[in-house]
Design a protein around this motif. Structure first.
Motif, short mmCIF file in Angstrom:
data_model
loop_
_atom_site.label_atom_id
_atom_site.label_comp_id
_atom_site.label_asym_id
_atom_site.label_seq_id
_atom_site.Cartn_x
_atom_site.Cartn_y
_atom_site.Cartn_z
N ILE A 288 6.10 0.73 -11.21
CA ILE A 288 5.69 -0.67 -11.03
C ILE A 288 6.71 -1.61 -11.67
N SER A 289 7.35 -1.17 -12.75
CA SER A 289 8.35 -2.02 -13.40
C SER A 289 9.53 -2.28 -12.47
N SER A 290 9.90 -1.30 -11.64
CA SER A 290 10.98 -1.50 -10.68
C SER A 290 10.59 -2.53 -9.63
N VAL A 291 9.35 -2.47 -9.21
CA VAL A 291 8.86 -3.43 -8.22
C VAL A 291 8.89 -4.85 -8.79
N ILE B 55 12.39 -6.36 -9.03
CA ILE B 55 12.90 -6.83 -7.75
C ILE B 55 12.17 -8.09 -7.30
N LEU B 56 10.88 -8.18 -7.60
CA LEU B 56 10.09 -9.33 -7.17
C LEU B 56 10.42 -10.61 -7.93
N LEU B 57 11.01 -10.49 -9.11
CA LEU B 57 11.32 -11.68 -9.90
C LEU B 57 12.30 -12.61 -9.19
N PRO B 58 13.48 -12.15 -8.75
CA PRO B 58 14.36 -13.07 -8.01
C PRO B 58 13.80 -13.45 -6.64
N ALA B 59 13.04 -12.55 -6.03
CA ALA B 59 12.44 -12.88 -4.73
C ALA B 59 11.41 -13.99 -4.88
N THR B 60 10.67 -13.98 -5.99
CA THR B 60 9.70 -15.04 -6.24
C THR B 60 10.41 -16.37 -6.44
N LEU B 61 11.52 -16.36 -7.15
CA LEU B 61 12.31 -17.58 -7.34
C LEU B 61 12.77 -18.12 -5.99
N ALA B 62 13.26 -17.24 -5.12
CA ALA B 62 13.71 -17.68 -3.80
C ALA B 62 12.54 -18.18 -2.95
N ALA B 63 11.41 -17.48 -3.01
CA ALA B 63 10.24 -17.88 -2.21
C ALA B 63 9.68 -19.22 -2.67
N VAL B 64 9.60 -19.43 -3.97
CA VAL B 64 9.09 -20.70 -4.49
C VAL B 64 10.05 -21.84 -4.14
N SER B 65 11.34 -21.60 -4.26
CA SER B 65 12.33 -22.62 -3.90
C SER B 65 12.23 -22.99 -2.43
N LEU B 66 12.14 -21.98 -1.58
CA LEU B 66 12.04 -22.24 -0.15
C LEU B 66 10.71 -22.90 0.20
N PHE B 67 9.66 -22.53 -0.50
CA PHE B 67 8.35 -23.15 -0.28
C PHE B 67 8.43 -24.65 -0.52
N PHE B 68 8.97 -25.05 -1.67
CA PHE B 68 9.02 -26.48 -1.99
C PHE B 68 10.02 -27.23 -1.11
N ILE C 35 0.84 -1.20 0.00
CA ILE C 35 0.00 0.00 0.00
C ILE C 35 0.87 1.25 0.00
N LEU C 36 1.93 1.25 0.82
CA LEU C 36 2.82 2.41 0.86
C LEU C 36 3.59 2.59 -0.45
N LEU C 37 3.98 1.48 -1.07
CA LEU C 37 4.69 1.57 -2.36
C LEU C 37 3.77 2.10 -3.45
N LEU C 38 2.54 1.61 -3.48
CA LEU C 38 1.60 2.07 -4.51
C LEU C 38 1.19 3.52 -4.28
N GLY C 39 1.22 3.96 -3.02
CA GLY C 39 0.88 5.34 -2.71
C GLY C 39 1.99 6.32 -3.03
N SER C 40 3.21 5.84 -3.15
CA SER C 40 4.33 6.73 -3.48
C SER C 40 4.59 6.69 -4.98
N LYS C 41 5.52 7.48 -5.42
CA LYS C 41 5.81 7.60 -6.86
C LYS C 41 6.86 6.59 -7.28
N VAL C 42 6.53 5.33 -7.16
CA VAL C 42 7.44 4.25 -7.52
C VAL C 42 6.94 3.59 -8.79
#
Length: 159
Positions: A47-50, A53-66, A38-45
């Motif tokens: 979305i492509s930058s977000v 950053i989320l692409l490698p975090a998703t890879l790490a989260a999915v790996s850790l999940f499994f 909510i704070l990120l969407l409310g600021s002038k950030v």
């Protein structure tokens, strides 16, 4: 979000990170993710930058999940005994909740880091550390010099 004092923002992010590390709650992680989003969407950030950053975090989260899904809760002591037969492998609710919690923890740390990094100017942060947190001016100006030198180093490296 960019008008908040950078030192206060850094302390808040550090305290939130410590809170995540000492608690084992998927609800807390989800609340921190939602608040940061909510704070990120409310600021002038952008979305492509977000998403970058989320692409490698998703890879790490999915790996850790499994990994957590396969190696928690099944046998006594949390280890899977014998050989793994993926065709008939069943998961308990404990292993699923552990896996979800660990994956959400990765996202919570990622969103906290994104919130700070994408909404804070580096120079303002260093000046704020100098003024409010009594950081040595020698160290602060050294960090600022290195920060301003990085684009030059990148340009020279590409040449």
């Amino acid at each position: 979000m960019s008008k908040i004092n950078p030192s206060i923002k850094a302390i808040t992010v550090l305290i939130s990170g410590l809170l995540i590390s000492f608690s084992y709650s998927a609800l807390l992680n989800s609340l921190i993710i939602a608040a940061c989003l909510i704070l990120l969407l409310g600021s002038k950030v952008r979305i492509s930058s977000v998403f970058k950053i989320l692409l490698p975090a998703t890879l790490a989260a999915v790996s850790l999940f499994f990994a957590a899904l396969m190696h928690t809760g099944g046998a006594p002591g949390g280890h899977v005994s014998g050989s793994l037969n993926f065709g008939v492998m069943s998961y308990s609710m404990t292993s699923v909740s552990n896996a979800v919690q660990l994956a959400l923890r990765i996202y919570a740390y990622t969103f906290l880091g994104m919130l700070f990094a994408l909404t804070t100017d580096a120079e303002e942060f260093i000046y704020s550390l100098m003024q409010q947190c009594r950081l040595s001016p020698k160290f602060a100006y050294g960090v600022l010099a290195a920060h301003h030198l990085l684009p030059t180093i990148q340009r020279e490296y590409s040449n």
